[in-house]
Design a protein around this motif. Structure first.
Motif, PDB file in Angstrom:
ATOM      1  N   TYR A 189       0.831  -1.198   0.000  1.00 37.96           N
ATOM      2  CA  TYR A 189       0.000   0.000   0.000  1.00 37.96           C
ATOM      3  C   TYR A 189       0.873   1.259   0.000  1.00 37.96           C
ATOM      4  N   VAL A 190       2.017   1.221   0.672  1.00 37.25           N
ATOM      5  CA  VAL A 190       2.928   2.364   0.625  1.00 37.25           C
ATOM      6  C   VAL A 190       3.343   2.604  -0.826  1.00 37.25           C
ATOM      7  N   ALA A 191       3.797   1.553  -1.503  1.00 33.11           N
ATOM      8  CA  ALA A 191       4.226   1.697  -2.899  1.00 33.11           C
ATOM      9  C   ALA A 191       3.082   2.186  -3.783  1.00 33.11           C
ATOM     10  N   ASN A 192       1.910   1.593  -3.600  1.00 24.57           N
ATOM     11  CA  ASN A 192       0.781   1.927  -4.459  1.00 24.57           C
ATOM     12  C   ASN A 192       0.083   3.227  -4.063  1.00 24.57           C
ATOM     13  N   SER A 193       0.465   3.806  -2.930  1.00 23.62           N
ATOM     14  CA  SER A 193      -0.061   5.121  -2.565  1.00 23.62           C
ATOM     15  C   SER A 193       0.870   6.231  -3.043  1.00 23.62           C
ATOM     16  N   VAL A 194       1.993   5.855  -3.624  1.00 28.63           N
ATOM     17  CA  VAL A 194       2.976   6.828  -4.115  1.00 28.63           C
ATOM     18  C   VAL A 194       3.149   6.740  -5.627  1.00 28.63           C
ATOM     19  N   ASN A 195       3.228   5.529  -6.163  1.00 30.90           N
ATOM     20  CA  ASN A 195       3.607   5.322  -7.563  1.00 30.90           C
ATOM     21  C   ASN A 195       2.598   5.757  -8.626  1.00 30.90           C
ATOM     22  N   PRO A 196       1.299   5.561  -8.442  1.00 31.04           N
ATOM     23  CA  PRO A 196       0.375   5.838  -9.551  1.00 31.04           C
ATOM     24  C   PRO A 196       0.430   7.283 -10.055  1.00 31.04           C
ATOM     25  N   ASP A 197       0.247   7.396 -11.376  1.00 27.80           N
ATOM     26  CA  ASP A 197       0.207   8.694 -12.050  1.00 27.80           C
ATOM     27  C   ASP A 197      -1.132   8.837 -12.751  1.00 27.80           C
ATOM     28  N   GLY A 198      -1.478  10.076 -13.032  1.00 30.74           N
ATOM     29  CA  GLY A 198      -2.681  10.347 -13.807  1.00 30.74           C
ATOM     30  C   GLY A 198      -3.662  11.207 -13.041  1.00 30.74           C
ATOM     31  N   VAL A 199      -4.608  11.742 -13.787  1.00 32.34           N
ATOM     32  CA  VAL A 199      -5.590  12.664 -13.239  1.00 32.34           C
ATOM     33  C   VAL A 199      -6.402  12.009 -12.120  1.00 32.34           C
ATOM     34  N   ARG A 200      -6.779  10.747 -12.305  1.00 34.53           N
ATOM     35  CA  ARG A 200      -7.660  10.081 -11.340  1.00 34.53           C
ATOM     36  C   ARG A 200      -6.897   9.292 -10.285  1.00 34.53           C
ATOM     37  N   ALA A 201      -5.593   9.319 -10.318  1.00 38.11           N
ATOM     38  CA  ALA A 201      -4.797   8.530  -9.380  1.00 38.11           C
ATOM     39  C   ALA A 201      -4.916   9.031  -7.946  1.00 38.11           C
ATOM     40  N   SER A 202      -5.180  10.304  -7.762  1.00 31.56           N
ATOM     41  CA  SER A 202      -5.145  10.869  -6.405  1.00 31.56           C
ATOM     42  C   SER A 202      -6.149  10.211  -5.463  1.00 31.56           C
ATOM     43  N   GLU A 203      -7.357   9.900  -5.925  1.00 28.38           N
ATOM     44  CA  GLU A 203      -8.347   9.281  -5.037  1.00 28.38           C
ATOM     45  C   GLU A 203      -7.903   7.885  -4.582  1.00 28.38           C
ATOM     46  N   ILE A 204      -7.275   7.136  -5.479  1.00 28.36           N
ATOM     47  CA  ILE A 204      -6.773   5.803  -5.135  1.00 28.36           C
ATOM     48  C   ILE A 204      -5.605   5.933  -4.169  1.00 28.36           C
ATOM     49  N   LYS A 205      -4.689   6.831  -4.472  1.00 29.08           N
ATOM     50  CA  LYS A 205      -3.519   7.047  -3.625  1.00 29.08           C
ATOM     51  C   LYS A 205      -3.920   7.500  -2.223  1.00 29.08           C
ATOM     52  N   GLU A 206      -4.877   8.434  -2.141  1.00 29.89           N
ATOM     53  CA  GLU A 206      -5.337   8.928  -0.838  1.00 29.89           C
ATOM     54  C   GLU A 206      -6.007   7.826  -0.024  1.00 29.89           C
ATOM     55  N   SER A 207      -6.800   7.020  -0.686  1.00 34.19           N
ATOM     56  CA  SER A 207      -7.471   5.924   0.012  1.00 34.19           C
ATOM     57  C   SER A 207      -6.459   4.921   0.560  1.00 34.19           C
ATOM     58  N   LEU A 208      -5.482   4.565  -0.266  1.00 32.59           N
ATOM     59  CA  LEU A 208      -4.453   3.618   0.190  1.00 32.59           C
ATOM     60  C   LEU A 208      -3.609   4.220   1.308  1.00 32.59           C
ATOM     61  N   ALA A 209      -3.279   5.490   1.197  1.00 33.92           N
ATOM     62  CA  ALA A 209      -2.486   6.144   2.246  1.00 33.92           C
ATOM     63  C   ALA A 209      -3.223   6.094   3.581  1.00 33.92           C
ATOM     64  N   ALA A 210      -4.528   6.301   3.548  1.00 31.08           N
ATOM     65  CA  ALA A 210      -5.321   6.226   4.778  1.00 31.08           C
ATOM     66  C   ALA A 210      -5.376   4.793   5.314  1.00 31.08           C
ATOM     67  N   ASP A 211      -5.445   3.829   4.406  1.00 29.62           N
ATOM     68  CA  ASP A 211      -5.526   2.427   4.815  1.00 29.62           C
ATOM     69  C   ASP A 211      -4.221   1.922   5.435  1.00 29.62           C
ATOM     70  N   ILE A 212      -3.099   2.533   5.093  1.00 31.80           N
ATOM     71  CA  ILE A 212      -1.806   2.094   5.627  1.00 31.80           C
ATOM     72  C   ILE A 212      -1.822   2.115   7.145  1.00 31.80           C
ATOM     73  N   THR A 213      -2.295   3.195   7.716  1.00 29.85           N
ATOM     74  CA  THR A 213      -2.330   3.327   9.172  1.00 29.85           C
ATOM     75  C   THR A 213      -3.213   2.248   9.794  1.00 29.85           C
ATOM     76  N   GLU A 214      -4.347   1.995   9.166  1.00 30.46           N
ATOM     77  CA  GLU A 214      -5.270   0.983   9.688  1.00 30.46           C
ATOM     78  C   GLU A 214      -4.671  -0.420   9.591  1.00 30.46           C
ATOM     79  N   GLU A 215      -4.062  -0.729   8.455  1.00 35.81           N
ATOM     80  CA  GLU A 215      -3.460  -2.058   8.270  1.00 35.81           C
ATOM     81  C   GLU A 215      -2.284  -2.256   9.230  1.00 35.81           C
ATOM     82  N   LEU A 216      -1.497  -1.219   9.434  1.00 35.71           N
ATOM     83  CA  LEU A 216      -0.403  -1.306  10.405  1.00 35.71           C
ATOM     84  C   LEU A 216      -0.953  -1.525  11.811  1.00 35.71           C
TER      85      LEU A 216
END
Length: 169
Positions: free
Chosen positions: A40-67
């Motif tokens: 999730y760390v990798a996939n919250s940083v790597n994606p590019d594109g106009v619509r990537a931000s919503e996916i990245k933000e969701s994964l970034a939030a999930d990192i804390t929960e999964e940890l």
């Protein structure tokens, strides 16, 4: 460990085999969460594109929960007289969560998250089934974690449905 605990107490000596099995199951769950955090760390940083931000933000939030889930599993392993393993015992299994070849391939990321969450849900149900007969404390803890995983999966299923409706998946 005291020998005068009741027979239903998972910490009782007579329940050692069940306790060891539960520690083994929790250790696998611990590693699943740790690996998910890495991906999730990798996939919250790597994606590019106009619509990537919503996916990245969701994964970034999930990192804390999964940890947090990994920490809960670790604490319960210790409470059950187990030893939380170190990094040398780690072996990666989640090939489906590896970053995509093209950083604009958000569908790959979404499907990987769904597969990871579905795998966690199935495995955590196995733990709940086992713990239900031997350790209600672990059962309750894993039920709470299961709810989080179901919520994560449901969110990413929604992302996938949107991409499919737009012909992007």
């Amino acid at each position: 460990m005291s020998g005068d605990r009741g027979s239903k107490d998972i910490l009782a000596e007579e329940n050692k085999a069940d306790r060891e099995k539960l520690v083994e199951m929790l250790t696998k769950a611990y590693w699943m969460e740790i690996e998910t955090v890495m991906s999730y760390v990798a996939n919250s940083v790597n994606p590019d594109g106009v619509r990537a931000s919503e996916i990245k933000e969701s994964l970034a939030a999930d990192i804390t929960e999964e940890l947090g889930h990994a920490q809960e599993f670790a604490a319960r392993i210790k409470e059950l007289y187990g030893v939380v393993p170190g990094s040398e015992d780690f072996s990666a299994e989640q090939s489906f969560l590896q970053p995509p070849e093209h950083q604009t391939d958000l569908t790959h990321v979404i499907k990987g998250v769904i597969e990871a969450e579905a795998g966690a849900i199935a495995y955590y149900n196995d733990i709940i089934d086992f713990a239900g007969d031997v350790d209600p404390v672990t059962e309750d803890m894993v039920i709470a974690i299961l709810r989080d995983e179901q919520g994560h999966m449901r969110m990413f299923e929604g992302f996938l449905r949107e991409y499919e409706a737009e012909g992007k998946a």
